[in-house]
Design a protein around this motif. Structure first.
Motif, mmCIF file in Angstrom:
data_model
loop_
_atom_site.group_PDB
_atom_site.id
_atom_site.type_symbol
_atom_site.label_atom_id
_atom_site.label_comp_id
_atom_site.label_asym_id
_atom_site.label_seq_id
_atom_site.Cartn_x
_atom_site.Cartn_y
_atom_site.Cartn_z
ATOM 1 N N ALA A 1 1.298 -14.270 -10.403
ATOM 2 C CA ALA A 1 1.579 -15.431 -11.048
ATOM 3 C C ALA A 1 1.577 -16.652 -9.896
ATOM 4 C CB ALA A 1 3.132 -15.352 -11.264
ATOM 5 N N LEU A 2 1.738 -16.228 -8.717
ATOM 6 C CA LEU A 2 1.830 -17.388 -7.476
ATOM 7 C C LEU A 2 0.180 -17.501 -7.109
ATOM 8 C CD1 LEU A 2 5.022 -16.483 -5.461
ATOM 9 C CD2 LEU A 2 4.675 -18.345 -6.992
ATOM 10 N N GLY A 3 -0.580 -16.636 -7.595
ATOM 11 C CA GLY A 3 -1.857 -16.874 -7.306
ATOM 12 C C GLY A 3 -2.340 -16.432 -5.775
ATOM 13 N N LYS A 4 -1.314 -15.615 -5.509
ATOM 14 C CA LYS A 4 -1.756 -15.198 -3.926
ATOM 15 C C LYS A 4 -2.297 -13.727 -3.839
ATOM 16 C CE LYS A 4 2.168 -17.566 -1.915
ATOM 17 N NZ LYS A 4 3.669 -17.603 -1.447
ATOM 18 N N LEU A 5 -2.374 -13.124 -4.897
ATOM 19 C CA LEU A 5 -2.733 -11.634 -4.944
ATOM 20 C C LEU A 5 -4.373 -11.588 -4.533
ATOM 21 C CD1 LEU A 5 -1.544 -8.897 -5.107
ATOM 22 C CD2 LEU A 5 -2.266 -8.784 -7.751
ATOM 23 N N GLU A 6 -4.639 -10.675 -3.629
ATOM 24 C CA GLU A 6 -5.958 -10.103 -3.544
ATOM 25 C C GLU A 6 -6.002 -8.769 -3.641
ATOM 26 O OE1 GLU A 6 -7.178 -11.407 0.643
ATOM 27 O OE2 GLU A 6 -5.872 -13.158 0.372
ATOM 28 N N ARG A 7 -7.047 -8.256 -4.209
ATOM 29 C CA ARG A 7 -7.209 -6.833 -4.263
ATOM 30 C C ARG A 7 -8.315 -6.201 -3.382
ATOM 31 N NH1 ARG A 7 -4.027 -4.946 -8.611
ATOM 32 N NH2 ARG A 7 -3.521 -6.876 -9.943
ATOM 33 N N SER B 1 0.893 -1.406 0.031
ATOM 34 C CA SER B 1 -0.086 0.050 -0.062
ATOM 35 C C SER B 1 0.913 1.122 0.067
ATOM 36 C CB SER B 1 -0.851 0.034 1.130
ATOM 37 O OG SER B 1 0.040 0.346 2.292
ATOM 38 N N ASN B 2 0.128 2.519 0.134
ATOM 39 C CA ASN B 2 1.121 3.744 0.366
ATOM 40 C C ASN B 2 -0.274 4.911 0.244
ATOM 41 O OD1 ASN B 2 0.365 4.100 -2.353
ATOM 42 N ND2 ASN B 2 2.394 4.088 -3.115
ATOM 43 N N CYS B 3 0.138 5.862 0.743
ATOM 44 C CA CYS B 3 -0.694 7.110 0.815
ATOM 45 C C CYS B 3 -1.910 7.032 1.706
ATOM 46 C CB CYS B 3 -1.154 7.541 -0.577
ATOM 47 S SG CYS B 3 0.174 7.815 -1.752
ATOM 48 N N GLY B 4 -1.901 5.843 2.671
ATOM 49 C CA GLY B 4 -2.843 5.873 3.642
ATOM 50 C C GLY B 4 -3.872 4.907 3.393
ATOM 51 N N THR B 5 -3.789 4.180 2.240
ATOM 52 C CA THR B 5 -4.500 3.045 1.754
ATOM 53 C C THR B 5 -4.515 1.907 2.725
ATOM 54 O OG1 THR B 5 -3.189 2.359 0.027
ATOM 55 C CG2 THR B 5 -4.953 3.785 -0.638
ATOM 56 N N GLY B 6 -3.323 1.588 3.297
ATOM 57 C CA GLY B 6 -3.075 0.542 3.969
ATOM 58 C C GLY B 6 -3.713 0.474 5.332
ATOM 59 N N ILE B 7 -4.095 1.747 5.855
ATOM 60 C CA ILE B 7 -4.458 1.661 7.299
ATOM 61 C C ILE B 7 -5.432 0.867 7.636
ATOM 62 C CG2 ILE B 7 -5.420 3.344 8.994
ATOM 63 C CD1 ILE B 7 -3.149 5.437 8.016
ATOM 64 N N PRO B 8 -6.815 0.980 6.950
ATOM 65 C CA PRO B 8 -7.900 0.140 7.172
ATOM 66 C C PRO B 8 -7.509 -1.297 7.182
ATOM 67 C CG PRO B 8 -8.235 1.373 5.143
ATOM 68 C CD PRO B 8 -6.955 2.036 5.759
ATOM 69 N N VAL B 9 -6.706 -1.550 6.220
ATOM 70 C CA VAL B 9 -6.297 -2.898 5.904
ATOM 71 C C VAL B 9 -5.470 -3.740 7.402
ATOM 72 C CG1 VAL B 9 -5.025 -4.748 4.413
ATOM 73 C CG2 VAL B 9 -6.093 -2.672 3.587
ATOM 74 N N TYR B 10 -4.586 -2.962 7.765
ATOM 75 C CA TYR B 10 -3.804 -3.066 8.945
ATOM 76 C C TYR B 10 -4.530 -3.283 9.969
ATOM 77 C CZ TYR B 10 -0.147 -0.857 6.558
ATOM 78 O OH TYR B 10 0.970 -0.240 5.803
ATOM 79 N N GLY C 1 -4.370 -0.919 -2.645
ATOM 80 C CA GLY C 1 -4.684 0.142 -3.572
ATOM 81 C C GLY C 1 -3.332 0.954 -3.731
ATOM 82 N N VAL C 2 -2.395 0.351 -4.338
ATOM 83 C CA VAL C 2 -1.054 1.052 -4.488
ATOM 84 C C VAL C 2 -1.035 2.182 -5.662
ATOM 85 C CG1 VAL C 2 1.454 0.886 -4.234
ATOM 86 C CG2 VAL C 2 0.087 -1.125 -3.902
ATOM 87 N N THR C 3 -0.544 3.316 -5.257
ATOM 88 C CA THR C 3 -0.536 4.512 -6.366
ATOM 89 C C THR C 3 0.928 4.107 -6.936
ATOM 90 O OG1 THR C 3 -1.908 5.912 -5.160
ATOM 91 C CG2 THR C 3 -0.800 6.577 -6.971
ATOM 92 N N ILE C 4 1.015 3.943 -8.332
ATOM 93 C CA ILE C 4 2.246 3.892 -8.879
ATOM 94 C C ILE C 4 2.560 4.896 -9.808
ATOM 95 C CG2 ILE C 4 3.582 2.267 -10.283
ATOM 96 C CD1 ILE C 4 1.752 -0.088 -9.673
ATOM 97 N N GLY C 5 3.749 5.325 -9.399
ATOM 98 C CA GLY C 5 4.526 6.553 -10.097
ATOM 99 C C GLY C 5 5.967 6.036 -10.707
ATOM 100 N N PRO C 6 6.613 7.320 -11.261
ATOM 101 C CA PRO C 6 7.854 6.962 -11.817
ATOM 102 C C PRO C 6 8.774 6.247 -10.474
ATOM 103 C CG PRO C 6 7.422 9.274 -11.981
ATOM 104 C CD PRO C 6 6.089 8.531 -11.370
ATOM 105 N N GLU C 7 8.688 6.519 -9.324
ATOM 106 C CA GLU C 7 9.667 6.339 -8.273
ATOM 107 C C GLU C 7 9.546 4.889 -7.734
ATOM 108 O OE1 GLU C 7 9.836 10.000 -6.194
ATOM 109 O OE2 GLU C 7 11.330 10.407 -7.965
ATOM 110 N N ASN C 8 8.327 4.425 -7.788
ATOM 111 C CA ASN C 8 7.914 3.156 -7.288
ATOM 112 C C ASN C 8 7.556 2.013 -8.339
ATOM 113 O OD1 ASN C 8 5.644 4.193 -7.587
ATOM 114 N ND2 ASN C 8 4.855 3.282 -5.641
ATOM 115 N N ALA C 9 7.742 2.759 -9.650
ATOM 116 C CA ALA C 9 7.245 1.852 -10.893
ATOM 117 C C ALA C 9 7.706 0.208 -10.489
ATOM 118 C CB ALA C 9 8.109 2.346 -12.112
ATOM 119 N N ARG C 10 8.755 -0.051 -10.140
ATOM 120 C CA ARG C 10 9.174 -1.349 -9.645
ATOM 121 C C ARG C 10 8.169 -2.334 -8.950
ATOM 122 N NH1 ARG C 10 15.329 -2.212 -9.045
ATOM 123 N NH2 ARG C 10 14.721 -4.389 -9.330
ATOM 124 N N ILE C 11 7.336 -1.635 -8.245
ATOM 125 C CA ILE C 11 6.503 -2.269 -7.351
ATOM 126 C C ILE C 11 5.508 -3.161 -8.382
ATOM 127 C CG2 ILE C 11 4.376 -1.001 -7.396
ATOM 128 C CD1 ILE C 11 5.576 -1.884 -4.026
#
Lengths: 346, 366
Positions: free
Chosen positions: B359-365, B268-277, B340-350
């Motif tokens: 690919a591992l079938g673990k991703l939940e959105r 996550s970033n920009c506060g989107t992770g807080i409710p998940v935590y 809900g990760v916001t992706i920009g030039p600096e963290n593009a590699r996320i």
């Protein structure tokens, strides 16, 4: 609430207060006249005016009114007021609406010491002065009060305090009964009537003494209206507003003891007046401001006791009832109603 | 003229002559708000009772406006100091205005009659706490919030130079707490009234007070501006927090983190992770969080709640190390949550990390 409607509320309060005082004064006059009028010898109202204001008329009626009925009326009024005021002070002191000189055993304590003093002085001297009786009653009242204060330090709960008071009352009554049982025959008749409570047999001398004591005490109570008002918010708030709480509490105790002692010395213990009358008065006024509650309570107590005395005298004439019998009939329901009401408000 | 309005000098307080807290030295300037904090039963109320003369001080001295507390007459003290106490008052047949008007006590004459000026001051005090509309209501029938405001108005009406309040915000909901403290703040700053109080809500204490006193054990353990006092370790020590943490930046309190082998990775970033935590915390699932810049608001909370945080320096592109660590956790955790990760030039590699999880079938959105 806007400025205008608030002023209107203030005005309503003032008008209500004046109405209550007017009604009490009117009731006082009516009951005085009724009390003179009704009796084993009925005296018509026209005669009463003549006898009272011109001191003229039938000599028998004149002497009935001046020697028997008037002093009795005056005494009922004075002592009724004193008893109610004493109840009001005790309720303020303990912050407990059902505190009163009778339930806290203060009347019974006074009764016990007065009975002892009566027996002692009648045996030795054959007579006993009003002042001695008042002093004895005061000593007895303070004795009970001392025990109550001792208990009230430990018993914070309001019901527990009352139970303690009632027990003190029983102990004192038992002691009184004991001495009455073993007293000389001639004293017993006198003592027995008195220890149940009655306004009969009052002389103008008695009235003068009672008026002096009750008048002085009531005036002092009125002067304490301001700190009493602060104390109604609780001891700690009162202190923070500048009340010398220690001195104030001593004053309250002494004054309420003097008032209830004076009643007991002359008329014996009288139940329920001390609880019912202050409560009724506050409801009538819809306020607990001491400045108006103190005089109104005194007036209301006077009216109440005169009414009860009238009933005690006339209901089953020629047999006279104890005054406590009548005050209980009227007073106890008031107390029960008050407690139910408080329960509902919780 | 002394610089301080209220001073306590080596004051010892306690009951029946036995000192509970010793060596209390406090200096308060006019118009300052000083708050006592500390655990239940630490003696905050005892201190407040002693400086309002409800309790005799065991040793030491208290000065109010330059005069020794014990030397002041009852009336003189009442004109300088007003109180709001914790005890519940149940006056009979009194309107709110009657209760407020009782505050004029030290100024009225023998019979306590109010002059028109007194009446005006009563109205003014009620205005100050926004209680005009309940003036005519019976005091026993108003809500806790209104009651507390009326009691404050009573104290203001006494025209004191210092107001002492014992836990004035207990029983109040959050709106009324804020309102009451706002009024106090205004009184202090506009009228120069000194305020000394105790509070349970350390987050509010941090925001409203000019100075904080920590009461613990036999003495004042710390004393200073809120910025100095509100440190994680001091608060932890003061309240003996075994579990849970206190975040001094926001003044918030958190339950203890769920320890154990992480079963989920939260991206996550920009506060989107807080409710998940918070949700994982409630469900008792240990988790790790990433990839978070140190200035991200998610990062502040993740440090308190996550078992492991993959942190990176802000304003720089993600480096190999961080990406590899994240991929490692993707493999080790059973679940990977994209909050809900916001992706920009600096963290593009996320994006690489997300692809691996997919690919591992673990991703939940979420």
């Amino acid at each position: 609430m806007s400025e205008r409607s608030f002023d209107a509320a203030k005005l309503r309060r003032r008008v209500r207060c004046q109405c209550v005082f007017l009604a009490l004064a009117a009731a006082l006059c009516v009951i005085v006249v009724l009390n003179i009028n009704i009796g084993s010898v009925p005296i018509p109202v026209r005669e009463i005016a003549r006898i009272l204001f011109l001191r003229a008329g039938d000599p028998v009626q004149l002497s009935i009114i001046w020697k028997i009925r008037l002093p009795r009326i005056a005494m009922a009024a004075l002592l009724g007021g004193a008893l109610s005021l004493s109840g009001f002070l005790l309720q303020t002191f303990f912050g407990n609406p059902i505190a009163g000189p009778f339930v806290l055993g203060i009347s019974s304590g006074a009764k016990m010491v007065v009975a002892l003093a009566m027996i002692y002085f009648l045996e030795r001297l054959g007579s006993v002065s009003s002042w001695v009786l008042i002093l004895a009653a005061f000593a007895g009242a303070l004795l009970s009060m001392g025990f109550i204060l001792l208990f009230s330090r430990r018993l914070k709960h309001m019901a527990a305090l009352l139970v303690a008071g009632i027990m003190i009352g029983y102990i004192c009554s038992a002691a009184t009964d004991f001495v009455v049982t073993f007293a000389e025959d001639s004293d017993i008749v006198n003592l027995h009537g008195w220890s149940l409570g009655s306004f009969s047999g009052m002389s103008w001398d008695n009235v003068a003494v009672a008026a002096a004591v009750v008048g002085a005490a009531a005036a002092l109570v009125f002067c304490m209206a301001k700190p009493i008002g602060a104390y109604q918010l609780g001891e700690n708030y009162a202190r923070s507003m500048g009340v010398n709480v220690r001195a104030f509490r001593v004053g309250l105790i002494l004054l309420s003891s003097v008032l209830s002692a004076c009643v007991t010395a002359f008329a014996g213990p009288i139940s329920f007046v001390g609880i019912a009358v202050p409560h009724l008065t506050k409801r009538f006024l819809n306020s607990s401001k001491p400045l108006i509650v103190i005089p109104a309570t005194f007036l209301c107590g006077a009216v109440f006791c005169m009414l009860c005395d009238l009933i005690a005298r006339t209901a089953f004439a020629p047999t006279e009832l104890n005054i406590s019998t009548v005050t209980s009939v009227f007073g106890a329901p008031v107390v029960i109603a008050m407690m139910l009401r408080r329960q509902r408000e919780r | 003229m002394a610089r301080y309005y209220f001073e306590a000098r080596r004051l010892a307080v306690g009951y029946n002559g036995a000192p509970l807290i010793r060596d209390i030295t406090i200096d308060v300037e006019p118009g300052e708000i000083v708050t006592l904090i500390g655990p239940n039963g630490s003696g905050k109320s005892t201190i407040l009772k002693s400086v309002t003369r409800q309790l005799r001080a065991v040793a030491g001295a208290v000065y109010i406006g330059g005069d020794e507390l014990r030397a002041l007459s009852y009336r003189e003290l009442a004109r300088r100091q007003a109180v709001v106490l914790t005890e519940r008052m149940r006056p009979e047949l009194m309107t709110c205005r009657d209760v407020v008007a009782a505050g004029r006590y030290p100024y009225t004459g023998r019979l306590g009659l109010l002059t028109p000026e007194d009446e005006a001051k009563v109205d003014e005090a009620m205005e100050a706490v926004h209680a005009r509309e309940i003036a005519g209501r019976d005091f026993n029938e108003v809500s806790d919030g209104q009651r507390q405001r009326v009691l404050l108005a009573r104290a203001i009406c006494q025209e004191p130079e210092i107001i002492v309040l014992d836990e004035p915000t207990s029983y109040l909901d959050i709106r009324h707490k804020l309102e009451l403290l706002g009024i106090l703040r205004r009184m202090a700053k506009e009228r120069g009234i000194t305020v000394l109080m105790s509070l349970h809500e350390i987050d509010l204490a941090q925001k409203v007070s000019d100075r904080i006193l920590c009461v613990k054990g036999e003495r004042i353990s710390h004393c200073g501006a809120p910025e100095e006092i509100f440190r994680e370790e001091w608060i932890r020590e003061l309240y003996e927090l075994d579990g849970g943490t206190y975040d001094p930046r926001f003044g918030s309190v958190e339950l203890p983190r769920i320890e154990g082998e992480p079963r989920a990775l939260v991206l996550s970033n920009c506060g989107t992770g807080i409710p998940v935590y918070r949700r994982l915390q409630r469900e008792g699932i240990p988790f790790c969080a990433g990839v978070l810049c140190k200035n991200d608001v998610d990062c502040q909370l993740a440090r308190l709640l996550a078992v492991r945080v993959i942190e990176v320096e802000p304003f720089r592109p993600l480096d190999d190390g961080a990406v590899e660590r994240a991929k490692d956790w993707v493999r080790r955790c059973a679940r990977v949550i994209d909050a809900g990760v916001t992706i920009g030039p600096e963290n593009a590699r996320i994006g690489e990390v997300l692809e691996l999880a997919e690919a591992l079938g673990k991703l939940e959105r979420w």
